[in-house]
Structures are given as C-alpha cells and as structure tokens.
Design a protein around this motif. Structure first.
Motif, PDB file in Angstrom:
ATOM      1  N   ASN A  90       0.848  -1.188   0.000  1.00 43.33           N
ATOM      2  CA  ASN A  90       0.000   0.000   0.000  1.00 43.33           C
ATOM      3  C   ASN A  90       0.885   1.239   0.000  1.00 43.33           C
ATOM      4  O   ASN A  90       1.560   1.534   0.983  1.00 43.33           O
ATOM      5  N   ILE A  91       0.900   1.950  -1.112  1.00 40.62           N
ATOM      6  CA  ILE A  91       1.637   3.210  -1.201  1.00 40.62           C
ATOM      7  C   ILE A  91       0.683   4.323  -1.642  1.00 40.62           C
ATOM      8  O   ILE A  91       1.068   5.264  -2.343  1.00 40.62           O
ATOM      9  N   SER A  92      -0.549   4.218  -1.204  1.00 43.21           N
ATOM     10  CA  SER A  92      -1.558   5.213  -1.550  1.00 43.21           C
ATOM     11  C   SER A  92      -1.283   6.555  -0.890  1.00 43.21           C
ATOM     12  O   SER A  92      -0.496   6.651   0.057  1.00 43.21           O
ATOM     13  N   ASP A  93      -1.939   7.577  -1.405  1.00 40.63           N
ATOM     14  CA  ASP A  93      -1.864   8.931  -0.846  1.00 40.63           C
ATOM     15  C   ASP A  93      -0.422   9.435  -0.746  1.00 40.63           C
ATOM     16  O   ASP A  93       0.004   9.964   0.272  1.00 40.63           O
ATOM     17  N   ASN A  94       0.324   9.227  -1.825  1.00 37.70           N
ATOM     18  CA  ASN A  94       1.668   9.775  -1.938  1.00 37.70           C
ATOM     19  C   ASN A  94       1.734  10.620  -3.208  1.00 37.70           C
ATOM     20  O   ASN A  94       0.699  11.117  -3.658  1.00 37.70           O
ATOM     21  N   GLN A  95       2.887  10.760  -3.781  1.00 41.32           N
ATOM     22  CA  GLN A  95       3.023  11.587  -4.981  1.00 41.32           C
ATOM     23  C   GLN A  95       3.915  10.883  -6.005  1.00 41.32           C
ATOM     24  O   GLN A  95       4.835  11.488  -6.565  1.00 41.32           O
ATOM     25  N   ILE A  96       3.638   9.596  -6.229  1.00 33.24           N
ATOM     26  CA  ILE A  96       4.539   8.841  -7.111  1.00 33.24           C
ATOM     27  C   ILE A  96       4.328   9.190  -8.586  1.00 33.24           C
ATOM     28  O   ILE A  96       5.230   9.027  -9.403  1.00 33.24           O
ATOM     29  N   LYS A  97       3.116   9.624  -8.920  1.00 30.59           N
ATOM     30  CA  LYS A  97       2.782  10.057 -10.289  1.00 30.59           C
ATOM     31  C   LYS A  97       3.079   8.954 -11.323  1.00 30.59           C
ATOM     32  O   LYS A  97       3.393   7.825 -10.978  1.00 30.59           O
ATOM     33  N   ASP A  98       2.970   9.310 -12.592  1.00 27.60           N
ATOM     34  CA  ASP A  98       3.126   8.311 -13.655  1.00 27.60           C
ATOM     35  C   ASP A  98       4.537   7.732 -13.697  1.00 27.60           C
ATOM     36  O   ASP A  98       4.722   6.545 -13.984  1.00 27.60           O
ATOM     37  N   GLU A  99       5.535   8.551 -13.405  1.00 24.71           N
ATOM     38  CA  GLU A  99       6.918   8.061 -13.454  1.00 24.71           C
ATOM     39  C   GLU A  99       7.149   6.960 -12.422  1.00 24.71           C
ATOM     40  O   GLU A  99       7.797   5.949 -12.695  1.00 24.71           O
ATOM     41  N   GLY A 100       6.621   7.155 -11.230  1.00 26.33           N
ATOM     42  CA  GLY A 100       6.743   6.135 -10.203  1.00 26.33           C
ATOM     43  C   GLY A 100       5.973   4.883 -10.548  1.00 26.33           C
ATOM     44  O   GLY A 100       6.429   3.759 -10.298  1.00 26.33           O
ATOM     45  N   MET A 101       4.795   5.058 -11.142  1.00 28.70           N
ATOM     46  CA  MET A 101       3.982   3.915 -11.533  1.00 28.70           C
ATOM     47  C   MET A 101       4.658   3.116 -12.635  1.00 28.70           C
ATOM     48  O   MET A 101       4.629   1.875 -12.632  1.00 28.70           O
ATOM     49  N   LYS A 102       5.274   3.803 -13.566  1.00 23.05           N
ATOM     50  CA  LYS A 102       5.991   3.106 -14.642  1.00 23.05           C
ATOM     51  C   LYS A 102       7.162   2.305 -14.087  1.00 23.05           C
ATOM     52  O   LYS A 102       7.430   1.182 -14.538  1.00 23.05           O
ATOM     53  N   ALA A 103       7.869   2.867 -13.109  1.00 24.57           N
ATOM     54  CA  ALA A 103       8.985   2.150 -12.483  1.00 24.57           C
ATOM     55  C   ALA A 103       8.490   0.901 -11.766  1.00 24.57           C
ATOM     56  O   ALA A 103       9.081  -0.184 -11.872  1.00 24.57           O
ATOM     57  N   LEU A 104       7.384   1.037 -11.028  1.00 20.28           N
ATOM     58  CA  LEU A 104       6.826  -0.100 -10.300  1.00 20.28           C
ATOM     59  C   LEU A 104       6.336  -1.182 -11.255  1.00 20.28           C
ATOM     60  O   LEU A 104       6.556  -2.377 -11.033  1.00 20.28           O
ATOM     61  N   ALA A 105       5.703  -0.754 -12.326  1.00 23.05           N
ATOM     62  CA  ALA A 105       5.168  -1.713 -13.301  1.00 23.05           C
ATOM     63  C   ALA A 105       6.270  -2.475 -14.016  1.00 23.05           C
ATOM     64  O   ALA A 105       6.056  -3.607 -14.483  1.00 23.05           O
ATOM     65  N   ALA A 106       7.448  -1.877 -14.106  1.00 20.57           N
ATOM     66  CA  ALA A 106       8.567  -2.514 -14.816  1.00 20.57           C
ATOM     67  C   ALA A 106       9.436  -3.373 -13.892  1.00 20.57           C
ATOM     68  O   ALA A 106      10.404  -3.984 -14.341  1.00 20.57           O
ATOM     69  N   SER A 107       9.066  -3.433 -12.615  1.00 22.66           N
ATOM     70  CA  SER A 107       9.893  -4.143 -11.638  1.00 22.66           C
ATOM     71  C   SER A 107       9.496  -5.604 -11.478  1.00 22.66           C
ATOM     72  O   SER A 107       8.317  -5.940 -11.408  1.00 22.66           O
ATOM     73  N   SER A 108      10.504  -6.444 -11.370  1.00 25.12           N
ATOM     74  CA  SER A 108      10.276  -7.871 -11.122  1.00 25.12           C
ATOM     75  C   SER A 108      10.615  -8.240  -9.685  1.00 25.12           C
ATOM     76  O   SER A 108      10.779  -9.416  -9.357  1.00 25.12           O
ATOM     77  N   SER A 109      10.699  -7.236  -8.810  1.00 26.83           N
ATOM     78  CA  SER A 109      11.127  -7.445  -7.426  1.00 26.83           C
ATOM     79  C   SER A 109      10.041  -8.003  -6.522  1.00 26.83           C
ATOM     80  O   SER A 109      10.330  -8.443  -5.412  1.00 26.83           O
ATOM     81  N   PHE A 110       8.781  -7.968  -6.976  1.00 26.03           N
ATOM     82  CA  PHE A 110       7.679  -8.361  -6.101  1.00 26.03           C
ATOM     83  C   PHE A 110       6.786  -9.407  -6.782  1.00 26.03           C
ATOM     84  O   PHE A 110       5.608  -9.161  -7.051  1.00 26.03           O
ATOM     85  N   PRO A 111       7.308 -10.584  -7.022  1.00 22.62           N
ATOM     86  CA  PRO A 111       6.568 -11.591  -7.800  1.00 22.62           C
ATOM     87  C   PRO A 111       5.334 -12.150  -7.119  1.00 22.62           C
ATOM     88  O   PRO A 111       4.475 -12.752  -7.780  1.00 22.62           O
ATOM     89  N   LYS A 112       5.222 -11.966  -5.787  1.00 18.54           N
ATOM     90  CA  LYS A 112       4.107 -12.569  -5.059  1.00 18.54           C
ATOM     91  C   LYS A 112       2.993 -11.583  -4.721  1.00 18.54           C
ATOM     92  O   LYS A 112       2.033 -11.945  -4.034  1.00 18.54           O
ATOM     93  N   ILE A 113       3.088 -10.364  -5.207  1.00 22.75           N
ATOM     94  CA  ILE A 113       2.085  -9.349  -4.888  1.00 22.75           C
ATOM     95  C   ILE A 113       0.682  -9.797  -5.315  1.00 22.75           C
ATOM     96  O   ILE A 113       0.454 -10.154  -6.464  1.00 22.75           O
ATOM     97  N   THR A 114      -0.252  -9.775  -4.344  1.00 23.27           N
ATOM     98  CA  THR A 114      -1.656 -10.059  -4.639  1.00 23.27           C
ATOM     99  C   THR A 114      -2.539  -8.831  -4.406  1.00 23.27           C
ATOM    100  O   THR A 114      -3.641  -8.754  -4.935  1.00 23.27           O
TER     101      THR A 114
END
Length: 314
Positions: free
Chosen positions: A205-229
């Motif tokens: 849960n990283i809600s109510d922050n300021q990650i914006k599209d750049e942060g979302m793109k970084a998270l979406a491109a990451s393979s560090s969290f394979p078990k996220i549900t």
C-alpha cells in the motif's frame, strides 16, 4: 481500578477497554493486577494513557502471556516508547499497535535498539511523526527477524526513508507493507523497486503519496515483487500513462486486489486499463474518483480482461 481488583475473571484471555477515559492510575492498577494470568490480548486504545501509563505497563510482572497489545491513540511520546522498548515484561508479544500517538524518531530508535521483541510479527506505528532517521534505525535492527506485517503510514518517511528501506535486508519475511501517506515521490518508488529484499511481499500500500506516472511506470517494470496479490496506488496523481504501464506489466500475475481510485485516469486511462493485460485474477477493482464517464464505462463493460471480478467500485 475496581475491575482490576476483581478475582472473578481468572480465565479471561481477551480484554478491550477502548475509549473509556482510562489514565495512568487505571493502567497502573491493571498492570499490578495478578487476577488475569491467562490474558493474551489487551486493547486499551483511545484513552489517556500517556507516558506515565506506559511506564506502569512496562513495569508489570503480570503480562507474560500477552501476545497482542493495542495502545493506539493515547498521546504516547518518545519517553513512553523508551520505557516500553526497555521492558522485558512482554516476552510473548507478536502484535503491537502504537498508531495515532506522538512518537518521533527517538522513540522509533529506542524500539529498534530493544532486544525484547524477537517474536514480533506485526507492528503498526501509523499516524505518528516518524521520519527517515527513525526508519533507518528500525530497518538496521536485527531485533525483528520474524516481522511479517509493517504499517508505517501517515508519518514523515519521504523518499529518503524509501531509500533506507530499500537498502535493508532485515525484513525478508515481510508479507504486508503499508507506506501510505508519507510524501513519497517517483524517486522514492524508483529506489524501492531496486530492492531484492522483499521476495515474500504480497500486499503493498503506497496510496496517498506523490509517485505520479513516473513512479507507476517504475513499479510496473519491476520484477522485485513476484508474489504481490494486493496493490493500492490510489491518490497518487496517476494518469493514463501510469495506467498504461500497469496494464502492460507482466510482473503482477497473482494480483487479486487493485485500487487505483482518486487519481486522474479519466476515460482514456480506463481504456488502457481494460485493454488486454495480466489482470485475469483480479477479484476486487477500485477506480473511484477518476473522472470516468460513459466512454470509460463502455470500455470496461465490453472488456474481457477481468474474468475473476467479484467486487467493483466505480
């Protein structure tokens, strides 16, 4: 005080005295009581415990079987945390809730230095005043080897705290992490996704922050969290670009809960979100407060990308 003096509840295992105006005197009476030898869960939230009450709890000899304690919303400051952290009165604690107090970095550092909480699996210190320095001390501590759930939302962690968290190898057993409302930006997210120390994380849960599209793109491109549900990125100033990156990501195949509410998705973003993606297992989707109109709803209604959906919040 009268209840604490009663010998008629020797089998009591669960005690909830939330919102009863209990102060230090009441806690002192409870802490001195030997009539609840089987107590395993104690909730004394929303009272007036303050640091003096924490001192009484910390000095007690009668909470040896306690496994869960909630002392939230009690105006506890760093001094109270220092005595709590230095107490050996709670050898079996596995869950501690200290949310909505006035704990700062000094209090968090005291907890980090404590050798008495090796059995702790769940810690909630949300709604305090903890910053990067306090988090750094905590993440460097070897005293919490069994921690699986950490809630540190609504503090002052910022990007600096995310960098600290990323460098820590302490929390490899962590399953659930809540960092919401901490002024985290894209830079903090980009640092976090580089970490290889959260292989078992299933809820983020990283809600109510300021990650914006750049942060979302970084998270979406990451393979560090394979078990996220479960993923909550609501209220992060995300737009269509961030949604497109998330929808195109192949790194969240086990996702069942997705909250992208309170952003700036609009119809265009909704169109990309429901395009062919890896959301086949998503059973709960939250897209509230995103300016979605008829076109976006039409895109969702005609999409086959959410075959497992059971809960939809528009």
């Amino acid at each position: 005080e009268a209840f604490a003096a009663s010998p008629f509840f020797p089998n009591l295992t669960f005690l909830d005295v939330t919102d009863n105006g209990i102060g230090a005197a009441g806690v002192k009476a409870l802490a001195a009581c030997s009539f609840f030898p089987n107590l395993t869960s104690l909730i004394i939230s929303r009272n007036q415990i303050r640091d003096a009450g924490m001192e009484a709890l910390a000095a007690s000899r009668f909470f040896l079987n306690l496994s869960s304690v909630s002392i939230s919303h009690n105006q506890i400051k760093d001094a109270g945390m220092v005595v709590f952290a230095g107490s050996c009165s709670f050898p079996n604690l596995t869950s501690v809730i200290l949310s909505d107090n006035q704990i700062k970095d000094a209090g968090m550092k005291a907890l980090a230095a404590s050798p008495f909480f090796h059995n702790l699996t769940s810690l909630d210190v949300s709604f305090n005043q903890i910053g990067a320095a306090g988090l750094q001390a905590f993440t460097a501590s070897p005293s919490f080897p069994n921690l699986t759930s950490l809630i540190i939302s609504h503090n002052q962690i910022s990007d600096a705290g995310m960098v600290v968290l990323t460098a820590s190898s302490t929390f490899t057993k962590l399953i659930s992490l809540d960092m919401s409302s901490n002024k985290i930006r894209a830079a903090g997210t980009e640092a976090f996704i580089l970490s290889s120390f959260f292989p078992n994380l299933t809820s983020l849960n990283i809600s109510d922050n300021q990650i914006k599209d750049e942060g979302m793109k970084a998270l979406a491109a990451s393979s560090s969290f394979p078990k996220i549900t479960s993923l909550d990125v609501s209220d992060n100033d995300l737009g269509g670009t961030g949604m497109k990156a998330l929808a195109a990501s192949s790194f969240f195949p086990n996702l069942t809960f997705l909250n992208v509410g309170d952003n700036h998705i609009y119809d265009a973003g909704m169109g990309t979100l429901v395009a062919p993606s890896s959301f086949a297992n998503v059973s709960t989707l939250i897209v509230t407060c995103n300016g979605i109109a008829a076109e976006g709803l039409q895109a969702l209604a005609t999409s086959s990308c959410f075959p497992s959906l059971t809960t939809l919040d528009l």
